[in-house]
Motif scaffolding. Structure first.
Motif, short mmCIF file in Angstrom:
data_model
loop_
_atom_site.label_atom_id
_atom_site.label_comp_id
_atom_site.label_asym_id
_atom_site.label_seq_id
_atom_site.Cartn_x
_atom_site.Cartn_y
_atom_site.Cartn_z
N SER A 20 -0.50 5.50 0.85
CA SER A 20 -0.60 5.90 2.26
C SER A 20 -1.27 4.80 3.10
N ASN A 22 -3.33 4.46 5.96
CA ASN A 22 -4.18 5.23 6.87
C ASN A 22 -4.83 4.35 7.95
N LYS A 24 -4.52 1.23 11.15
CA LYS A 24 -3.89 1.15 12.46
C LYS A 24 -2.91 0.00 12.57
N ASP A 54 8.86 8.33 3.40
CA ASP A 54 9.10 9.50 4.23
C ASP A 54 10.19 10.38 3.58
N PRO A 84 1.58 2.46 10.13
CA PRO A 84 0.42 3.34 10.12
C PRO A 84 0.84 4.80 9.92
N LYS A 85 0.10 5.51 9.12
CA LYS A 85 0.35 6.93 8.79
C LYS A 85 1.61 7.13 7.95
N GLN A 86 2.21 6.07 7.52
CA GLN A 86 3.43 6.19 6.70
C GLN A 86 3.05 6.19 5.21
N LYS A 87 3.88 6.87 4.40
CA LYS A 87 3.62 6.98 2.96
C LYS A 87 4.82 6.47 2.17
#
Length: 236
Positions: A20, A22, A24, A54, A84-87
């Motif tokens: 992940s 997390n 910026k 995703d 950012p915030k992507q897995k």
């Protein structure tokens, strides 16, 4: 797991790693090295590693770009970029084929492990997963043994009673009846021979004496027939 679960049927499992972002900022050009156990009872397909982001279908990482030793297999996989915030999910498919893993001792353990080395900005972050395969002998509870024994005894009694009512146990009596019939038959044949002899001697004896002897033989034959009827009634 039982012996049939692993040795006879084989076993499939997955090791899943989740990466992940997390932060910026974007992660650019993420690479990974995946370390697999090189053991005879574990099989990896041609592309056992899948990388998905995703809701994408995923990209396969083949075993062609790998380095093998006696104990491990190292596979290089390109993960790409992460926003950012992507897995990103890395799925490692592991298969234990049938007839390859056999436990020799009760409660013996076999550990299958994988390691993910994540390479980002010249830094390496490692994480490992392990699956423990254990063969356990399933013990039978005492109450199950007792109930099974009682049920078996009841069934045996029911079968014995049914055989008795069906005349199965009377076969020995029927054999005895056959023996007695043969004995009576032999005696009847002997008396018939005597009667024929007496008739042949009719010229040498009086009619009254001969009739008396024939009557005696006929009475004995009648008695034999009565005995046979009584035996039949007794052994039926």
């Amino acid at each position: 797991m039982t012996r049939s679960d692993v040795y006879e049927a084989g076993k499939n499992m997955d090791h899943v790693y989740t990466i992940s972002n997390n932060g910026k900022t974007n992660w650019i050009g993420i690479k990974s090295e995946i370390v697999l156990d090189n053991v005879p009872y574990v099989n990896y397909s041609g592309a056992p590693i899948t990388i998905s982001k995703d809701k994408s279908s995923g990209i396969e990482c083949t075993m062609t770009n790998s380095n093998r030793t006696e104990t491990e297999i190292r596979v290089l996989c390109d993960i790409g970029d992460l926003k950012p915030k992507q897995k990103a999910h890395i799925v490692i498919a592991i298969t234990i084929p049938p007839n390859t893993l056999e436990f020799k001792e009760e409660n013996e353990n076999v550990t299958i492990s994988t390691t993910l080395n994540l390479i980002l900005n010249n830094e390496t972050i490692s994480s490992s997963l392990q699956t423990v395969v254990r063969f356990v002998t399933v013990a039978v509870d005492l109450w199950i043994i007792i109930v099974s024994s009682v049920v078996g005894l009841i069934i045996l009694l029911i079968i014995s009673y049914a055989l008795h009512k069906g005349g199965f146990l009377r076969r020995k009596n029927k054999e005895k009846l056959k023996v007695l019939k043969r004995e009576v038959y032999r005696q009847s044949m002997r008396r018939s021979a005597i009667r024929e002899s007496m008739r042949a001697a009719a010229n040498r004896k009086s009619t009254e004496d001969l009739q008396g002897m024939l009557t005696t033989v006929e009475e004995e034959e009648s008695a034999d027939s009565k005995v046979i009827n009584e035996l039949k009634h007794k052994f039926q």
